[in-house]
Design a protein around this motif. Structure first.
Motif, PDB file in Angstrom:
ATOM      1  N   ALA A  26       0.857  -1.042  -0.058  1.00 23.61           N
ATOM      2  CA  ALA A  26      -0.026  -0.008  -0.020  1.00 23.61           C
ATOM      3  C   ALA A  26       0.772   1.334  -0.117  1.00 23.61           C
ATOM      4  CB  ALA A  26      -1.155   0.024   1.260  1.00 23.61           C
ATOM      5  N   TRP A  27       2.034   1.036   0.556  1.00 29.23           N
ATOM      6  CA  TRP A  27       2.816   2.484   0.664  1.00 29.23           C
ATOM      7  C   TRP A  27       3.324   2.525  -0.693  1.00 29.23           C
ATOM      8  CZ3 TRP A  27       8.090   3.523  -0.028  1.00 29.23           C
ATOM      9  CH2 TRP A  27       8.443   5.002   0.495  1.00 29.23           C
ATOM     10  N   SER A  68       0.709   4.094  -2.986  1.00 26.99           N
ATOM     11  CA  SER A  68       0.403   5.311  -2.858  1.00 26.99           C
ATOM     12  C   SER A  68       1.491   6.718  -2.759  1.00 26.99           C
ATOM     13  CB  SER A  68      -0.062   5.566  -1.464  1.00 26.99           C
ATOM     14  OG  SER A  68       0.873   5.315  -0.313  1.00 26.99           O
ATOM     15  N   ASN A  69       2.835   6.096  -2.973  1.00 27.89           N
ATOM     16  CA  ASN A  69       3.874   6.847  -3.332  1.00 27.89           C
ATOM     17  C   ASN A  69       4.455   6.762  -4.418  1.00 27.89           C
ATOM     18  OD1 ASN A  69       4.601   8.317  -0.679  1.00 27.89           O
ATOM     19  ND2 ASN A  69       4.115   6.226  -0.122  1.00 27.89           N
TER      20      ASN A  69
END
Length: 139
Positions: free
Chosen positions: A64-65, A68-69
């Motif tokens: 997820a990190w 999202s980045n």
């Protein structure tokens, strides 16, 4: 290579790791050492469920990190070197009776002298590696 380090993000990340380790210990009395959790998830049937859930949570959070980045993992390393590095890390965690998370986060919190020594060795090795790679070999 510039980094996106911000003290606030580091503080928040550290607080979340501490919260997860504390909840695991307070909730079911288990230490959040990732190598131990992985090892016992593979080798034991007892208590396998929470271990697999914990590991899947780590993978999902990392995915997820990254999603999202706008940061791509570093590439260009030969597969053989990556496999050798992974095997050496695995050997090191067995030799040191735990991984950096187990010793650094949970062991030091429990005032373990063995964990403090292990963390000093981890950090010293990391510092020496960066010095050799960046300053002596210019990688």
């Amino acid at each position: 290579m510039p980094t996106e380090f911000t003290p606030l993000a580091a503080l928040l990340g550290g607080a979340l790791i501490a919260l997860a380790a504390t909840l695991l210990y307070a909730g079911i009395g288990r230490i959040a050492g990732i190598s131990g959790i992985l090892h016992l998830a593979i080798e034991q049937r007892a208590e396998r469920g929470w271990r697999i859930a914990f590991l899947l949570g780590l993978v999902a959070a990392a995915a997820a990190w990254f999603a999202s980045n706008d940061i791509a993992p570093r590439s260009g390393f030969p597969l053989g070197w990556l496999l050798l590095a992974g095997l050496l890390v695995g050997f090191g965690t067995r030799l040191g009776n735990g991984c950096t998370s187990g010793h650094g986060i949970c062991g030091i919190a429990r005032s373990s002298k063995r964990s403090l020594l292990a963390v000093l060795v981890f950090m010293g090795s990391g510092i020496a590696t960066v010095y050799v790679l960046r300053h002596l070999l210019a990688v």
